[in-house]
Design an enzyme around this catalytic site. Structure first.
Site, PDB file in Angstrom:
ATOM      1  N   LYS A 119      25.970  48.824  44.784  1.00 38.65           N
ATOM      2  CA  LYS A 119      25.848  49.773  43.803  1.00 38.65           C
ATOM      3  C   LYS A 119      25.848  49.382  42.415  1.00 38.65           C
ATOM      4  CE  LYS A 119      26.838  53.992  46.651  1.00 38.65           C
ATOM      5  NZ  LYS A 119      27.793  55.027  47.107  1.00 38.65           N
ATOM      6  N   LYS A 202      19.457  51.507  54.477  1.00 40.87           N
ATOM      7  CA  LYS A 202      20.176  52.554  55.095  1.00 40.87           C
ATOM      8  C   LYS A 202      19.679  54.001  54.493  1.00 40.87           C
ATOM      9  CE  LYS A 202      24.155  53.824  53.388  1.00 40.87           C
ATOM     10  NZ  LYS A 202      25.486  54.597  53.303  1.00 40.87           N
ATOM     11  N   LYS A 205      21.936  59.589  50.746  1.00 38.08           N
ATOM     12  CA  LYS A 205      21.842  60.883  50.070  1.00 38.08           C
ATOM     13  C   LYS A 205      21.299  60.423  48.668  1.00 38.08           C
ATOM     14  CE  LYS A 205      26.397  62.324  51.273  1.00 38.08           C
ATOM     15  NZ  LYS A 205      27.405  60.933  51.140  1.00 38.08           N
TER      16      LYS A 205
HETATM   17  N1  AQP Z   1      22.367  56.005  57.323  1.00 39.14           N
HETATM   18  C1  AQP Z   1      23.634  56.142  57.820  1.00 39.14           C
HETATM   19  N2  AQP Z   1      23.609  55.936  59.012  1.00 39.14           N
HETATM   20  C2  AQP Z   1      24.899  56.207  59.903  1.00 39.14           C
HETATM   21  N3  AQP Z   1      26.000  56.691  59.181  1.00 39.14           N
HETATM   22  C3  AQP Z   1      25.836  56.928  57.774  1.00 39.14           C
HETATM   23  N4  AQP Z   1      26.792  57.057  56.867  1.00 39.14           N
HETATM   24  C4  AQP Z   1      26.292  57.345  55.989  1.00 39.14           C
HETATM   25  N5  AQP Z   1      25.040  56.992  55.807  1.00 39.14           N
HETATM   26  C5  AQP Z   1      24.736  56.681  57.002  1.00 39.14           C
HETATM   27  C6  AQP Z   1      28.095  57.719  57.397  1.00 39.14           C
HETATM   28  O1  AQP Z   1      28.394  58.757  56.782  1.00 39.14           O
HETATM   29  C7  AQP Z   1      29.840  58.817  56.504  1.00 39.14           C
HETATM   30  C8  AQP Z   1      29.924  59.512  55.163  1.00 39.14           C
HETATM   31  O2  AQP Z   1      29.353  58.666  53.886  1.00 39.14           O
HETATM   32  P1  AQP Z   1      29.479  58.560  52.478  1.00 39.14           P
HETATM   33  O3  AQP Z   1      28.896  59.878  52.209  1.00 39.14           O
HETATM   34  O4  AQP Z   1      31.091  58.961  52.329  1.00 39.14           O
HETATM   35  O5  AQP Z   1      29.305  57.781  51.787  1.00 39.14           O
HETATM   36  P2  AQP Z   1      27.909  56.516  51.996  1.00 39.14           P
HETATM   37  O6  AQP Z   1      28.185  55.864  53.227  1.00 39.14           O
HETATM   38  O7  AQP Z   1      27.814  55.707  50.755  1.00 39.14           O
HETATM   39  O8  AQP Z   1      26.729  57.683  52.397  1.00 39.14           O
HETATM   40  P3  AQP Z   1      25.362  57.666  51.485  1.00 39.14           P
HETATM   41  O9  AQP Z   1      24.597  58.806  52.026  1.00 39.14           O
HETATM   42  O10 AQP Z   1      24.386  56.308  51.239  1.00 39.14           O
HETATM   43  O11 AQP Z   1      25.878  57.916  49.981  1.00 39.14           O
HETATM   44  P4  AQP Z   1      25.526  57.561  48.717  1.00 39.14           P
HETATM   45  O12 AQP Z   1      24.313  57.796  48.606  1.00 39.14           O
HETATM   46  O13 AQP Z   1      26.316  58.691  47.785  1.00 39.14           O
HETATM   47  O14 AQP Z   1      26.422  56.333  48.600  1.00 39.14           O
HETATM   48  C9  AQP Z   1      30.443  57.616  56.565  1.00 39.14           C
HETATM   49  O15 AQP Z   1      31.042  57.401  57.601  1.00 39.14           O
HETATM   50  C10 AQP Z   1      29.240  56.754  56.786  1.00 39.14           C
HETATM   51  O16 AQP Z   1      29.296  55.399  57.411  1.00 39.14           O
END
Ligand code: AQP
Length: 343
Positions: A119, A202, A205
């Site tokens: 990030k 991955k 969002k």
């Molecule tokens: N692609 C994914 N596959 C499986 N699990 C996922 N999680 C996120 N993306 C995937 C799981 O969702 C939970 C919440 O995640 P988060 O929103 O706290 O943060 P993150 O993992 O950083 O998710 P994003 O969507 O990628 O958010 P941004 O883009 O803001 O960084 C966690 O348990 C995560 O493992």
């Protein structure tokens, strides 16, 4: 030496850093609902808004995303009576414990976190201090409830290992066995849902391409269109899971199918071996719409009454503080902070 018997308790959080994705749903939320419904352990789920602001969030959008995430939790099956459901910033003990953990965690540990490296990228001098310290806040989120079990997707494994290291170092430094050493629960067919545009990334969002993800607010047409346009290779589906080894996009779609259908990748392959994507994708789209459309509709219905959502979050925060406040007070005692008489 303060010895505490840790009763099993589940905690997990999701950032309101955008709309919920299929990755969040399959990797985390679906499992949250199973754990809640199993009823073996108390369950606590949090919208981690303090985490979200480690990267810039436009305030009105953050407020909307937090409420929408709460609606998503409920629409997916989290019952705010059975589980404690709240947003992090309403429980100040998270940030207070995080400060203690900032003083326990080592710079070197934080610098090795792949999420920080990804990030912050090449411009780490310009990244926020909060982004660097993110895993200490995450450790505090878990430890402020003495949670023992943390359901997450694969991407959070390293942060959970760090939470364990922080608990162990705190316990050693102060000669206590106060904080539990948590168990990650990384289970299911879709612990790492990949982008629909690039099987090596991955699903996220914050990916700039909306076509890379399925949002829980997408309608049936959008879901079907995104699956139809998902990147694949020209070969048909193989007759064994091993045949997916070097085909990340194909593997991803099979895993998504398996997770949505509550089955295994092996079972999906057994049913669809030899199919072209022109046949498989419409089946997957039908399944995704059948599973996700009711959630999306319920979210939209719940979002019509944001006052009710705010009441749910407020009540959840009160219940969360009943657990968090005594644990913070005990932590302060262990560390040597002076408290007012009778406090
Ligand atoms: N692609 C994914 N596959 C499986 N699990 C996922 N999680 C996120 N993306 C995937 C799981 O969702 C939970 C919440 O995640 P988060 O929103 O706290 O943060 P993150 O993992 O950083 O998710 P994003 O969507 O990628 O958010 P941004 O883009 O803001 O960084 C966690 O348990 C995560 O493992």
């Amino acid at each position: 030496m303060t010895d505490v018997v840790h009763t099993p308790r589940v905690f997990s959080g999701i950032q309101p850093s955008g709309g919920l994705t299929l990755g969040n749903y399959l990797g985390a939320m679906k499992r949250f609902v199973q754990l809640q419904d199993a009823g073996d352990m108390p369950t606590i789920f949090c919208m981690v808004d303090l985490h979200a602001i480690t990267v810039w969030q436009e305030p009105a959008r953050l407020r909307h995303a937090t409420r929408e995430l709460c609606a998503g939790f409920i629409a997916a099956g989290i019952d705010p009576e059975k589980s404690i459901l709240f947003n992090q910033s309403q429980v100040p003990e998270h940030a207070q414990l995080a400060w203690i953990f900032n003083c326990v965690a080592r710079m070197g540990w934080m610098g090795r976190m792949t999420q920080w490296k990804d990030k912050a990228g090449k411009n780490s001098e310009n990244a926020s201090l909060g982004l660097f310290a993110y895993p200490a806040l995450m450790a505090a989120d878990i430890m402020i409830y003495h949670a023992t079990h943390v359901p997450v997707g694969e991407d959070q494994k390293q942060h959970l290992e760090l939470a364990r290291d922080i608990a162990i170092k705190f316990n050693n430094d102060y000669d206590v066995s106060f904080f539990p050493v948590v168990e990650p629960l990384i289970e299911g067919a879709a612990t790492r849902v990949m982008s629909l545009r690039d099987g090596s990334k991955k699903m996220s969002k914050s990916d700039p391409s909306d076509m890379s993800r399925i949002n829980l607010t997408d309608d049936a047409d959008a879901i079907a269109r995104k699956i139809r346009k998902a990147k694949t290779d020209p070969a048909p589906l193989p007759d064994s899971v091993e045949g997916l080894a070097d085909r990340p996009e194909a593997r991803n779609l099979v895993n998504i199918y398996a997770a949505l259908a509550d089955t295994t990748a092996e079972a999906v392959i057994a049913d669809h071996a030899g199919q072209q994507f022109g046949t498989f994708k419409p089946s997957l789209a039908d399944l995704a719409v059948a599973k996700l459309d009711p959630i999306s509709r319920e979210m939209a219905r719940l979002m019509q009454d944001v006052d009710q959502i705010d009441r749910i979050l407020g009540r959840g925060a009160e219940r969360a503080r009943e657990i968090a406040a005594p644990i913070l007070a005990q932590t302060y005692d262990i560390v040597g902070m002076v408290r007012a008489q009778g406090a």
